[in-house]
Design an enzyme around this catalytic site. Structure first.
Site, PDB file in Angstrom:
ATOM      1  N   GLU A   1      -7.047   4.533   7.629  1.00 30.40           N
ATOM      2  CA  GLU A   1      -6.847   5.963   7.358  1.00 30.40           C
ATOM      3  C   GLU A   1      -8.061   6.548   6.643  1.00 30.40           C
ATOM      4  O   GLU A   1      -8.393   7.721   6.826  1.00 30.40           O
ATOM      5  CB  GLU A   1      -5.543   6.163   6.561  1.00 30.40           C
ATOM      6  CG  GLU A   1      -4.330   5.937   7.470  1.00 30.40           C
ATOM      7  CD  GLU A   1      -3.093   5.412   6.774  1.00 30.40           C
ATOM      8  OE1 GLU A   1      -3.025   5.435   5.534  1.00 30.40           O
ATOM      9  OE2 GLU A   1      -2.175   4.952   7.490  1.00 30.40           O
TER      10      GLU A   1
ATOM     11  N   GLY B   1       2.324   1.799  10.890  1.00 31.31           N
ATOM     12  CA  GLY B   1       3.346   2.851  10.827  1.00 31.31           C
ATOM     13  C   GLY B   1       4.003   3.180  12.157  1.00 31.31           C
ATOM     14  O   GLY B   1       4.668   4.208  12.282  1.00 31.31           O
TER      15      GLY B   1
ATOM     16  N   ASN C   1       0.867  -1.185   0.000  1.00 32.00           N
ATOM     17  CA  ASN C   1       0.000   0.000   0.000  1.00 32.00           C
ATOM     18  C   ASN C   1       0.899   1.230   0.000  1.00 32.00           C
ATOM     19  O   ASN C   1       1.477   1.573   1.028  1.00 32.00           O
ATOM     20  CB  ASN C   1      -0.891  -0.038   1.254  1.00 32.00           C
ATOM     21  CG  ASN C   1      -1.734   1.215   1.391  1.00 32.00           C
ATOM     22  OD1 ASN C   1      -1.826   2.017   0.465  1.00 32.00           O
ATOM     23  ND2 ASN C   1      -2.353   1.390   2.554  1.00 32.00           N
ATOM     24  N   TRP C   2       1.006   1.858  -1.151  1.00 35.13           N
ATOM     25  CA  TRP C   2       1.932   3.000  -1.276  1.00 35.13           C
ATOM     26  C   TRP C   2       1.358   4.275  -0.662  1.00 35.13           C
ATOM     27  O   TRP C   2       2.049   5.280  -0.565  1.00 35.13           O
ATOM     28  CB  TRP C   2       2.278   3.249  -2.747  1.00 35.13           C
ATOM     29  CG  TRP C   2       3.119   2.163  -3.383  1.00 35.13           C
ATOM     30  CD1 TRP C   2       3.618   1.036  -2.777  1.00 35.13           C
ATOM     31  CD2 TRP C   2       3.567   2.099  -4.749  1.00 35.13           C
ATOM     32  NE1 TRP C   2       4.341   0.290  -3.679  1.00 35.13           N
ATOM     33  CE2 TRP C   2       4.319   0.912  -4.901  1.00 35.13           C
ATOM     34  CE3 TRP C   2       3.401   2.930  -5.866  1.00 35.13           C
ATOM     35  CZ2 TRP C   2       4.910   0.547  -6.116  1.00 35.13           C
ATOM     36  CZ3 TRP C   2       3.974   2.565  -7.075  1.00 35.13           C
ATOM     37  CH2 TRP C   2       4.724   1.389  -7.194  1.00 35.13           C
ATOM     38  N   LYS C   3       0.100   4.261  -0.310  1.00 37.59           N
ATOM     39  CA  LYS C   3      -0.572   5.443   0.262  1.00 37.59           C
ATOM     40  C   LYS C   3      -0.337   6.676  -0.632  1.00 37.59           C
ATOM     41  O   LYS C   3      -0.338   6.533  -1.842  1.00 37.59           O
ATOM     42  CB  LYS C   3      -0.110   5.681   1.702  1.00 37.59           C
ATOM     43  CG  LYS C   3      -0.188   4.408   2.557  1.00 37.59           C
ATOM     44  CD  LYS C   3      -0.037   4.679   4.008  1.00 37.59           C
ATOM     45  CE  LYS C   3       0.033   3.370   4.763  1.00 37.59           C
ATOM     46  NZ  LYS C   3      -0.075   3.521   6.192  1.00 37.59           N
TER      47      LYS C   3
ATOM     48  N   GLU D   1      -5.630  -5.319  10.253  1.00 43.18           N
ATOM     49  CA  GLU D   1      -4.607  -4.313  10.521  1.00 43.18           C
ATOM     50  C   GLU D   1      -4.943  -3.569  11.815  1.00 43.18           C
ATOM     51  O   GLU D   1      -5.752  -2.621  11.795  1.00 43.18           O
ATOM     52  CB  GLU D   1      -4.567  -3.295   9.376  1.00 43.18           C
ATOM     53  CG  GLU D   1      -4.248  -3.874   8.025  1.00 43.18           C
ATOM     54  CD  GLU D   1      -3.640  -2.812   7.107  1.00 43.18           C
ATOM     55  OE1 GLU D   1      -2.488  -2.995   6.716  1.00 43.18           O
ATOM     56  OE2 GLU D   1      -4.306  -1.802   6.831  1.00 43.18           O
TER      57      GLU D   1
ATOM     58  N   SER E   1       3.182  -2.535  10.385  1.00 42.00           N
ATOM     59  CA  SER E   1       4.628  -2.569  10.687  1.00 42.00           C
ATOM     60  C   SER E   1       5.298  -3.890  10.311  1.00 42.00           C
ATOM     61  O   SER E   1       6.237  -4.316  10.983  1.00 42.00           O
ATOM     62  CB  SER E   1       4.872  -2.228  12.159  1.00 42.00           C
ATOM     63  OG  SER E   1       4.476  -0.895  12.432  1.00 42.00           O
TER      64      SER E   1
ATOM     65  N   GLY F   1       2.764  -1.273   4.328  1.00 39.78           N
ATOM     66  CA  GLY F   1       2.822   0.149   4.012  1.00 39.78           C
ATOM     67  C   GLY F   1       4.252   0.589   3.774  1.00 39.78           C
ATOM     68  O   GLY F   1       4.823   0.389   2.695  1.00 39.78           O
ATOM     69  N   GLY F   2       4.877   1.135   4.813  1.00 42.45           N
ATOM     70  CA  GLY F   2       6.216   1.721   4.700  1.00 42.45           C
ATOM     71  C   GLY F   2       7.238   0.838   3.989  1.00 42.45           C
ATOM     72  O   GLY F   2       7.971   1.307   3.099  1.00 42.45           O
TER      73      GLY F   2
ATOM     74  N   HIS G   1      -9.588   1.020   4.575  1.00 47.32           N
ATOM     75  CA  HIS G   1      -8.330   1.192   5.315  1.00 47.32           C
ATOM     76  C   HIS G   1      -8.585   2.129   6.504  1.00 47.32           C
ATOM     77  O   HIS G   1      -9.395   3.056   6.414  1.00 47.32           O
ATOM     78  CB  HIS G   1      -7.259   1.778   4.386  1.00 47.32           C
ATOM     79  CG  HIS G   1      -5.894   1.759   4.993  1.00 47.32           C
ATOM     80  ND1 HIS G   1      -5.480   2.699   5.903  1.00 47.32           N
ATOM     81  CD2 HIS G   1      -4.874   0.889   4.861  1.00 47.32           C
ATOM     82  CE1 HIS G   1      -4.245   2.411   6.288  1.00 47.32           C
ATOM     83  NE2 HIS G   1      -3.846   1.310   5.665  1.00 47.32           N
TER      84      HIS G   1
HETATM   85  C1  PEP Z   1      -0.895   0.018   6.076  1.00 44.54           C
HETATM   86  O1  PEP Z   1      -1.080   1.220   6.177  1.00 44.54           O
HETATM   87  O2  PEP Z   1      -1.710  -0.700   5.448  1.00 44.54           O
HETATM   88  C2  PEP Z   1       0.285  -0.553   6.721  1.00 44.54           C
HETATM   89  C3  PEP Z   1       0.285  -1.836   6.976  1.00 44.54           C
HETATM   90  O3  PEP Z   1       1.293   0.310   7.023  1.00 44.54           O
HETATM   91  P1  PEP Z   1       2.724  -0.042   7.686  1.00 44.54           P
HETATM   92  O4  PEP Z   1       3.216  -1.330   7.067  1.00 44.54           O
HETATM   93  O5  PEP Z   1       3.592   1.121   7.356  1.00 44.54           O
HETATM   94  O6  PEP Z   1       2.484  -0.215   9.148  1.00 44.54           O
END
Ligand code: PEP
Length: 269
Positions: free
Chosen positions: A107, A189, A8-10, A183, A227, A248-249, A105
């Site tokens: 967010e 994050g 997920n590049w957001k 999640e 994470s 994500g990251g 999601h």
């Molecule tokens: C996400 O936002 O879907 C996610 C899993 O982020 P991260 O891996 O950065 O925690």
């Protein structure tokens, strides 16, 4: 069972140039795996979810590769066209060559007040336009501390029950076209992660809950997100209840994204 690792590049990267650099790195590395006959993608489906503005260009570059793509959201208002400024519809997303969309999601729930009602509409639009849906669910830190995780998840999963009540014909598409991503909001994050045993127990609950809605969805794919990185992916991959990861990251660097995919691919041998 095939594992799934989805990036997920957001709202990243900042420029088309940076998107191309990330794609270059990914495609070169995936091709190198192929040459070395260690094809990660044979046991692990790779997918990236760029921001909407980059989706068409990303799909043009992914054509012919084994990497799939997803949108990060679609409009609740219309599956096709309409006076909905700022929205992108399921049909428009599918037209770019994307085959999936992330929905719900945390967010989107937090910053856009995404409700279960709008998620039922989005799921309907996605599935009727032949887009698969990755439905994100998970509890906040306060809910985790109050031991409300399973209750929160049940409430969030009720969108599937509502969807099936409103659109019973969609049931046949769900095993292939729906993925649940668990999640915990407090893990996204932050570098904090639940234990593998906690995730495993929650995934078991999700699978049972889904099966209680309909027999056809008795072996739901459930990913963990929050994470996940190259160092902890092995531990999540080792649990049979965890069918992959939403990342994500760590998906913004080809190297860490592929290390995570390799962890799930190796666990699936
Ligand atoms: C996400 O936002 O879907 C996610 C899993 O982020 P991260 O891996 O950065 O925690």
């Amino acid at each position: 069972m095939q594992a799934w690792v989805i990036g997920n590049w957001k709202q990243n990267p900042a420029t088309s140039h940076d998107v191309n650099v990330l794609l270059d790195d990914l495609l070169v590395a995936v091709d190198a795996e192929k040459q070395a006959a260690i094809e990660v993608s044979k046991r692990c489906t790779l997918m990236v979810a760029p921001s909407c503005i980059h989706l068409a260009a990303v799909n043009a570059r992914l054509k012919g590769s084994s990497i799939l793509s997803a949108a990060q959201d679609i409009s609740a208002h219309s599956a096709s066209t309409g006076a909905y400024t700022g929205d992108c519809s399921a049909q428009q997303v599918a037209d770019t060559g994307a085959t999936w969309t992330i929905l719900g999601h945390s967010e989107r729930r937090q910053y856009h007040n995404e409700s279960n009602d709008s998620l039922v509409k989005k799921l309907t639009h996605a599935l009727t336009q032949n887009l698969g849906a990755i439905l994100c669910i998970g509890e906040t830190q306060a809910q985790y501390d109050a031991k409300q995780t399973l209750d929160v998840i049940d409430t969030q999963l009720s969108v599937i029950k509502d969807l099936l009540a409103q659109q019973p014909d969609l049931i046949a598409s769900l095993p292939e076209r729906l993925i649940i991503a668990y999640e915990p909001v407090w893990a996204i994050g932050t570098g904090k992660v639940p234990t593998v045993a906690e995730v495993s127990k929650t995934h078991q609950h999700i699978k049972q809950k889904m099966a209680s809605f309909a027999e056809a969805i008795d072996s739901m794919t459930v990913l963990y997100g929050g994470s996940v990185n190259a160092d902890n992916a092995d531990s999540f991959a080792s649990d049979p209840m965890i069918d992959g990861a939403l990342v994500g990251g760590a998906s913004l660097k080809a190297e860490s994204f592929l290390m995570i995919a390799k962890a799930f691919s190796s666990a699936n041998i």
